[in-house]
Design a protein around this motif. Structure first.
Motif, PDB file in Angstrom:
ATOM      1  N   CYS A  49      18.669   3.070   9.906  1.00 24.83           N
ATOM      2  CA  CYS A  49      17.671   2.698   8.909  1.00 24.83           C
ATOM      3  C   CYS A  49      17.997   1.371   8.232  1.00 24.83           C
ATOM      4  O   CYS A  49      17.082   0.647   7.831  1.00 24.83           O
ATOM      5  CB  CYS A  49      17.549   3.796   7.855  1.00 24.83           C
ATOM      6  N   ASP A  50      19.284   1.054   8.063  1.00 20.70           N
ATOM      7  CA  ASP A  50      19.642  -0.228   7.440  1.00 20.70           C
ATOM      8  C   ASP A  50      19.104  -1.390   8.266  1.00 20.70           C
ATOM      9  O   ASP A  50      18.570  -2.362   7.717  1.00 20.70           O
ATOM     10  CB  ASP A  50      21.165  -0.346   7.300  1.00 20.70           C
ATOM     11  N   ALA A  51      19.220  -1.299   9.595  1.00 21.11           N
ATOM     12  CA  ALA A  51      18.727  -2.362  10.470  1.00 21.11           C
ATOM     13  C   ALA A  51      17.203  -2.418  10.442  1.00 21.11           C
ATOM     14  O   ALA A  51      16.608  -3.508  10.409  1.00 21.11           O
ATOM     15  CB  ALA A  51      19.224  -2.144  11.896  1.00 21.11           C
ATOM     16  N   LEU A  52      16.577  -1.250  10.450  1.00 23.45           N
ATOM     17  CA  LEU A  52      15.110  -1.215  10.406  1.00 23.45           C
ATOM     18  C   LEU A  52      14.600  -1.778   9.085  1.00 23.45           C
ATOM     19  O   LEU A  52      13.602  -2.512   9.054  1.00 23.45           O
ATOM     20  CB  LEU A  52      14.615   0.223  10.584  1.00 23.45           C
ATOM     21  N   ALA A  53      15.277  -1.452   7.996  1.00 21.84           N
ATOM     22  CA  ALA A  53      14.868  -1.945   6.683  1.00 21.84           C
ATOM     23  C   ALA A  53      15.039  -3.459   6.590  1.00 21.84           C
ATOM     24  O   ALA A  53      14.186  -4.158   6.032  1.00 21.84           O
ATOM     25  CB  ALA A  53      15.673  -1.246   5.585  1.00 21.84           C
ATOM     26  N   THR A  58      12.189  -3.818   3.790  1.00 22.29           N
ATOM     27  CA  THR A  58      11.903  -2.601   3.027  1.00 22.29           C
ATOM     28  C   THR A  58      13.204  -2.017   2.472  1.00 22.29           C
ATOM     29  O   THR A  58      14.307  -2.474   2.783  1.00 22.29           O
ATOM     30  CB  THR A  58      11.200  -1.547   3.908  1.00 22.29           C
ATOM     31  N   HIS A  59      13.086  -0.971   1.681  1.00 25.44           N
ATOM     32  CA  HIS A  59      14.210  -0.290   1.047  1.00 25.44           C
ATOM     33  C   HIS A  59      14.746   0.765   2.004  1.00 25.44           C
ATOM     34  O   HIS A  59      14.019   1.690   2.395  1.00 25.44           O
ATOM     35  CB  HIS A  59      13.739   0.344  -0.264  1.00 25.44           C
ATOM     36  N   SER A  60      16.001   0.662   2.390  1.00 23.95           N
ATOM     37  CA  SER A  60      16.546   1.496   3.455  1.00 23.95           C
ATOM     38  C   SER A  60      16.442   2.984   3.159  1.00 23.95           C
ATOM     39  O   SER A  60      16.008   3.768   4.014  1.00 23.95           O
ATOM     40  CB  SER A  60      18.012   1.121   3.719  1.00 23.95           C
ATOM     41  N   ASP A  61      16.834   3.410   1.968  1.00 28.03           N
ATOM     42  CA  ASP A  61      16.826   4.838   1.668  1.00 28.03           C
ATOM     43  C   ASP A  61      15.409   5.396   1.651  1.00 28.03           C
ATOM     44  O   ASP A  61      15.156   6.506   2.129  1.00 28.03           O
ATOM     45  CB  ASP A  61      17.510   5.108   0.331  1.00 28.03           C
ATOM     46  N   TYR A  64      14.155   5.673   5.121  1.00 29.12           N
ATOM     47  CA  TYR A  64      14.779   6.850   5.734  1.00 29.12           C
ATOM     48  C   TYR A  64      14.033   8.129   5.367  1.00 29.12           C
ATOM     49  O   TYR A  64      13.785   8.996   6.208  1.00 29.12           O
ATOM     50  CB  TYR A  64      16.240   6.969   5.301  1.00 29.12           C
ATOM     51  N   ARG A  65      13.657   8.257   4.107  1.00 30.20           N
ATOM     52  CA  ARG A  65      12.989   9.472   3.660  1.00 30.20           C
ATOM     53  C   ARG A  65      11.645   9.667   4.362  1.00 30.20           C
ATOM     54  O   ARG A  65      11.255  10.795   4.703  1.00 30.20           O
ATOM     55  CB  ARG A  65      12.827   9.441   2.141  1.00 30.20           C
ATOM     56  N   VAL A  66      10.923   8.558   4.582  1.00 27.09           N
ATOM     57  CA  VAL A  66       9.644   8.658   5.295  1.00 27.09           C
ATOM     58  C   VAL A  66       9.876   9.029   6.757  1.00 27.09           C
ATOM     59  O   VAL A  66       9.204   9.918   7.313  1.00 27.09           O
ATOM     60  CB  VAL A  66       8.855   7.338   5.183  1.00 27.09           C
ATOM     61  N   LEU A  67      10.847   8.371   7.407  1.00 21.87           N
ATOM     62  CA  LEU A  67      11.125   8.654   8.812  1.00 21.87           C
ATOM     63  C   LEU A  67      11.667  10.078   8.982  1.00 21.87           C
ATOM     64  O   LEU A  67      11.355  10.756   9.971  1.00 21.87           O
ATOM     65  CB  LEU A  67      12.122   7.642   9.368  1.00 21.87           C
ATOM     66  N   PHE A  84      17.327   6.618  14.113  1.00 22.85           N
ATOM     67  CA  PHE A  84      16.103   7.199  14.672  1.00 22.85           C
ATOM     68  C   PHE A  84      15.759   6.567  16.016  1.00 22.85           C
ATOM     69  O   PHE A  84      16.095   5.408  16.285  1.00 22.85           O
ATOM     70  CB  PHE A  84      14.935   7.007  13.698  1.00 22.85           C
ATOM     71  N   LYS A  85      15.096   7.373  16.839  1.00 20.88           N
ATOM     72  CA  LYS A  85      14.597   6.893  18.121  1.00 20.88           C
ATOM     73  C   LYS A  85      13.146   7.333  18.284  1.00 20.88           C
ATOM     74  O   LYS A  85      12.648   8.181  17.534  1.00 20.88           O
ATOM     75  CB  LYS A  85      15.434   7.427  19.271  1.00 20.88           C
ATOM     76  N   LEU A  86      12.477   6.775  19.283  1.00 12.87           N
ATOM     77  CA  LEU A  86      11.110   7.162  19.601  1.00 12.87           C
ATOM     78  C   LEU A  86      11.073   8.549  20.234  1.00 12.87           C
ATOM     79  O   LEU A  86      12.016   8.968  20.901  1.00 12.87           O
ATOM     80  CB  LEU A  86      10.477   6.160  20.568  1.00 12.87           C
TER      81      LEU A  86
END
Length: 345
Positions: A49-53, A58-61, A64-67, A84-86
């Motif tokens: 999530c840190d990389a995605l954020a 966006t805010h990592s935490d 994460y909660r949405v994902l 996370f993965k697809l």
């Protein structure tokens, strides 16, 4: 719960009802993830999530909660803490893959699309379009004035070649010499039909701006030598001399008066014994669940006079325009509705 598999007999408790009440919240989560392009970022494998954020500002935490929630309903999967993965369900949220619904997820979440639904009460009380009430113009006038919204709408509306295949396979187009596609967008469906029927010629007819976008597609489909592109409005005049006239999701945008007007123009333009082919949803009778019944409410909210119709209502439209309804072929949630030209003199 998947709408296409909805069985009313399995929904009996207050908890089941609560799932439906919260459904709009699920849709908002999907919208955010689609808008951020998270599925595209995961196409090569799992990410933290840190990389995605960082990639989406966006805010990592919070991301994460949405994902985490979406993973709980099968959209994405958490492979290790905060990674996370697809999943097969998440695959279609990618941008450029067969069957992508990313543009639909974004479109449904944009303010100009969800706000009219928040005003459904206005439509129920008045019978009028909530969109028209909010924006003092119809949806298509709005799209004409907003290029970003227009591009997103076109991405959502026009079928890919893969989506075209069931329609090409379900109907015998081989007996048609010249097919005129009215309001055919950028031509994906017509191109697929022409490729499958090498002796057929076609005419793609839509607004001039849309036709300009279609030119490259017909070249890519290797049918440009058999496909004439014409810009115009079907409320004014349509190309003449077709053996069959195809209208996909055109009639449901209009009330009966304007729908009949469009169909009469087809009647006047086509050759004797010509055929009319509509691709529309057909509302079934009784208490059976059908997505068409929900789309019907969407048409009420978004389009002035728009509606889905029953078989009987389509029969009335056809007869009023000079056609005999001869066949209805179900294809997933849609139908090909065939009519033949009759002598009304």
């Amino acid at each position: 719960m998947v709408l296409s598999e909805f069985n009313p007999s399995t929904v009996q408790s207050p908890l089941d009802m609560e799932e439906w009440i919260h459904a709009y919240q699920v849709s908002r989560c999907i919208y955010v993830i689609a808008k951020l392009g998270i599925a595209d970022l995961l196409k090569d494998g799992s990410q933290h999530c840190d990389a995605l954020a960082a990639a989406t500002n966006t805010h990592s935490d919070t991301l994460y909660r949405v994902l985490r929630f979406l993973a709980g309903i099968g959209i994405f999967a958490e492979t290790q803490p905060r990674c996370f993965k697809l999943t097969p369900l998440a695959d279609c949220l990618q941008s450029n893959v067969p069957g992508s619904v990313r543009s639909t997820a974004i479109l449904r979440g944009e303010e100009y699309y969800h706000k009219p639904w928040e005003n459904l009460m206005y439509s129920v009380q008045t019978g009028e379009s909530a969109f028209q009430h909010l924006y003092s113009m119809d949806l298509f006038e709005y799209l004409e004035k907003n290029s970003v919204a227009r591009e997103l709408f076109h991405d959502h509306a026009f079928m890919s070649k893969e989506v075209s295949a069931p329609y090409v396979e379900a109907y015998d187009f081989s007996l048609i010499g010249k097919l005129v596609d009215i309001g055919g967008g950028t031509g994906q469906l017509l191109a697929a039909i022409l490729k499958a029927n090498p002796t057929m010629t076609g005419v793609l007819f839509d607004l001039p701006k849309v036709i300009d976008q279609a030119k490259n597609l017909c070249e890519l489909a290797s049918v440009n030598h058999r496909c004439q592109l014409i810009g115009g409005s079907f409320f004014e005049a349509i190309p003449e001399g077709g053996d069959a006239y195809l209208l996909r999701e055109v009639v449901h945008l209009w009330d009966d008066e304007r729908a009949i007007s469009i169909l009469k123009r087809c009647y006047q333009a086509m050759r004797e014994q010509g055929r009319l082919l509509l691709i529309e949803k057909v509302i079934p009778p009784g208490n059976e669940y059908s997505f068409s019944k929900l789309v019907d409410i969407h048409m009420l909210v978004m389009c002035s006079g728009g509606r889905e119709r029953t078989e009987g209502e389509f029969q009335n439209l056809f007869e009023s325009a000079g056609f005999k309804l001869t066949k209805i072929i179900p294809i997933n949630e849609d139908c090909i509705i065939e009519g033949v030209k009759i002598d009304i003199n």
